[in-house]
Design a protein around this motif. Sequence first.
Motif, short mmCIF file in Angstrom:
data_model
loop_
_atom_site.label_atom_id
_atom_site.label_comp_id
_atom_site.label_asym_id
_atom_site.label_seq_id
_atom_site.Cartn_x
_atom_site.Cartn_y
_atom_site.Cartn_z
N VAL A 19 0.84 -1.19 0.00
CA VAL A 19 0.00 0.00 0.00
C VAL A 19 0.88 1.25 0.00
O VAL A 19 0.58 2.24 -0.67
CB VAL A 19 -0.94 0.00 1.23
N GLU A 21 -7.33 -6.18 5.22
CA GLU A 21 -8.38 -5.32 4.67
C GLU A 21 -7.82 -4.22 3.76
O GLU A 21 -8.39 -3.92 2.71
CB GLU A 21 -9.16 -4.68 5.83
N LEU A 22 -6.72 -3.67 4.19
CA LEU A 22 -6.04 -2.63 3.43
C LEU A 22 -5.93 -2.96 1.95
O LEU A 22 -6.09 -2.08 1.10
CB LEU A 22 -4.61 -2.52 3.99
N ARG A 46 -7.77 -4.43 -0.06
CA ARG A 46 -8.96 -4.29 -0.90
C ARG A 46 -9.53 -2.88 -0.84
O ARG A 46 -10.50 -2.57 -1.51
CB ARG A 46 -10.02 -5.30 -0.46
N ILE A 47 -8.95 -2.07 -0.01
CA ILE A 47 -9.48 -0.72 0.18
C ILE A 47 -8.88 0.25 -0.82
O ILE A 47 -9.50 1.22 -1.21
CB ILE A 47 -9.19 -0.26 1.62
N VAL A 48 -7.63 0.01 -1.19
CA VAL A 48 -6.96 0.95 -2.09
C VAL A 48 -7.39 0.71 -3.54
O VAL A 48 -8.00 -0.30 -3.87
CB VAL A 48 -5.43 0.79 -1.98
N THR A 49 -7.06 1.67 -4.39
CA THR A 49 -7.35 1.58 -5.81
C THR A 49 -6.05 1.72 -6.57
O THR A 49 -5.36 2.71 -6.38
CB THR A 49 -8.30 2.71 -6.26
N VAL A 84 -14.62 4.75 5.08
CA VAL A 84 -13.96 4.00 4.02
C VAL A 84 -14.94 3.00 3.40
O VAL A 84 -14.97 2.79 2.18
CB VAL A 84 -12.72 3.28 4.57
N ARG A 112 -16.36 2.88 -0.49
CA ARG A 112 -16.43 1.69 -1.33
C ARG A 112 -17.85 1.49 -1.84
O ARG A 112 -18.07 1.16 -3.02
CB ARG A 112 -15.99 0.45 -0.55
N ARG A 136 -18.50 3.76 -4.70
CA ARG A 136 -17.83 3.28 -5.90
C ARG A 136 -18.63 2.13 -6.52
O ARG A 136 -18.82 2.05 -7.73
CB ARG A 136 -16.42 2.83 -5.57
N LEU A 141 -5.95 4.52 7.45
CA LEU A 141 -6.94 4.23 6.41
C LEU A 141 -7.41 5.47 5.68
O LEU A 141 -7.60 5.46 4.46
CB LEU A 141 -8.16 3.61 7.10
N ILE A 173 -5.22 6.56 2.93
CA ILE A 173 -4.81 5.54 1.96
C ILE A 173 -5.77 5.46 0.80
O ILE A 173 -5.41 5.12 -0.31
CB ILE A 173 -4.71 4.18 2.69
N VAL A 174 -7.02 5.75 1.07
CA VAL A 174 -8.02 5.62 0.01
C VAL A 174 -8.00 6.84 -0.91
O VAL A 174 -7.42 7.87 -0.59
CB VAL A 174 -9.43 5.45 0.62
N THR A 175 -8.65 6.70 -2.04
CA THR A 175 -8.77 7.79 -3.00
C THR A 175 -10.25 8.06 -3.24
O THR A 175 -10.96 7.13 -3.61
CB THR A 175 -8.12 7.41 -4.34
#
Lengths: 340, 340
Positions: free
Chosen positions: A257, A283-284, A286-289, B257, B261, B264, B284, B287-289
């Motif tokens: 990640v 979990e991380l 599957r959370i990122v893109t 988060v 998802r 999306r 978290l 980390i996400v977008t």
Amino acid sequence: MADASTVPTLDDVARAAGVSTATVSRCLNSPERVVEQTRNRVMAAIEALGYTPNFGARVMAAKRTFTIGAIIPTMDNAIFARGLQTFQEELHARGYTLLVASSAYQPQIEEEQIRALVARGADGLLLIGHDRDPAIYDYLRARSIPVLASWVYRPDGTQPTVGFDNRSAMRALARQVIAFGHRRIAMISGITDGNDRAAARVAGLREALAEGALDADALRVIETPYEIDNGAAALRTLMQAETPPSVIMCGNDVLAVGALRGAREMGLSVPEDVSITGFDDIELARIVTPQITTVHVPHRDMGRRAAEALIDMVEKRSAGVSLELECSVQMRGSLRDLRT
Amino acid sequence: MADASTVPTLDDVARAAGVSTATVSRCLNSPERVVEQTRNRVMAAIEALGYTPNFGARVMAAKRTFTIGAIIPTMDNAIFARGLQTFQEELHARGYTLLVASSAYQPQIEEEQIRALVARGADGLLLIGHDRDPAIYDYLRARSIPVLASWVYRPDGTQPTVGFDNRSAMRALARQVIAFGHRRIAMISGITDGNDRAAARVAGLREALAEGALDADALRVIETPYEIDNGAAALRTLMQAETPPSVIMCGNDVLAVGALRGAREMGLSVPEDVSITGFDDIELARIVTPQITTVHVPHRDMGRRAAEALIDMVEKRSAGVSLELECSVQMRGSLRDLRT
DNA sequence: CTGAAAGCGCTTACAG
DNA sequence: CTGAAAGCGCTTACAG
């Protein structure tokens, strides 16, 4: 701790119920050995006084604590959380309490924590990984404290293990990477010194390279502690090379990640400009893109099985049986198929 | 536990070193009271025999365990990990060991764990949140066991607290949301029953709505356990309403988060189609977008301060002082400014 | 079924 | 500075 002048003892209960301390103790530990009428009287006295057994005294006299100790490398991220949760659930269901300590991935601190847990009377210990100073296992053996190593499967080891084969799991992922046409492969590994899982993952990658007739010696590996920022920094270093890799395989999802973030910060697209893989499937991943292609580790099942195995050892039902759990490769968006 | 026939005791050490057990004990507990020559002899004997003090005996005799218990709602995600890590580091630095248990957000299990930790001789307890059955605090008070409540600041509470004001922190975020022109606001909250932090966050949002002359009564709130999948499901429900919200404020980053998802998966863009906010500012969130706009909680500092405060209480240096830590609003990409 | 008593392995006033 | 001894609060053979 309790203030003696205010907290009732076994003696107080015995006096209140008009019986001996032995009888009170029996009511608590083997009630079937006390006739109902007496037992009722004792229980009423316990209730009335609000009596709770003194742990230290009990431990010293009984030589059992119904406590299991676990030492994990870190609590700072989710790597061990899942498995530990089910481990503790299973312990709880069997009447045991879990004591957790963390070692910050440092053998010296781990040893200190082991002694602390032993000193606290742990009936058994869960340790992460198998390889450590043999003196530690001797120390534990001398005290007949069962130890189970987990997050690793080592049928050849000196201790029973409940876990998975880190090497073959990483090898399986690497084969897939190679099958997708990747030739310029680099790795961001955790620190391998003192970490047999990390070392096995690097070894698994090298094996796959050798199988594929690729130059395993030329493999560029950066070792760095499992932290997101480190993954980002390592990716930057790797991608600034003269011939940057087409794929960066990471020692775990945390690094992956981080690598993903590092790529984004450099303006690189994943997986178009560079592919990234992880390990663990927390979990991380599957959370990122894009989501991270990784090795799925059956954390929950492993935690439960480890608890079962360790309690069996503690209760002398088993000398310790190793159990292998299967991992699987989780294909997701972060790995590009170069053949298409 | 240890096998008596094989494990060295204080007595063995004393005999080996040719001193009394009192002297050996002193070498361990107040070495400055033993002359160096004697001490060296004793230490050598301890080393040679591989002696470790018996915890139960020590506890019983000293009436102290140098153990601090902490009960957190869950170990399953990162919400408490950071704070607990520094909490334990600080304890370690001060010579204490941390025992962690988790309650699965269930008051009943929490109470059970409290008793277990007390029975194990915890010198002090860290609890998350302030509001719970007063009988528990009575129980602890009767045993003179110091308790510190954290993750919450309640100067009006019956127990000392080291933490932050959940209500005003959420209110500050909500003001910002409203200032950005949002009027259709919905919330995905954690379960408020038995969770004063979750309840305070909802209250904070309502306050901001009232201030802004918005209809706080019409606020749509979905309560659901703090899990990613639940956040996704809740978002779906909210966005299927006749007039879907322009912003969904979540009770924490885990739900946020998940909501991201969920959006999306529905083909919605964040923040173009719907804005999302979180709470906690755990890893978290970045980390996400897009990254999540959230309330930054000073977890590490809170953990350290809580440890300091609790140890002060344990060592009788303080009757327990509450300390408020400041949160801050972290503006990131998941919240859209509707005015532009 | 119940009790008297030893013992678990330490710590800590109290003397010296 | 060091030791003899009491005591911490339980459990568990051993009797009866």
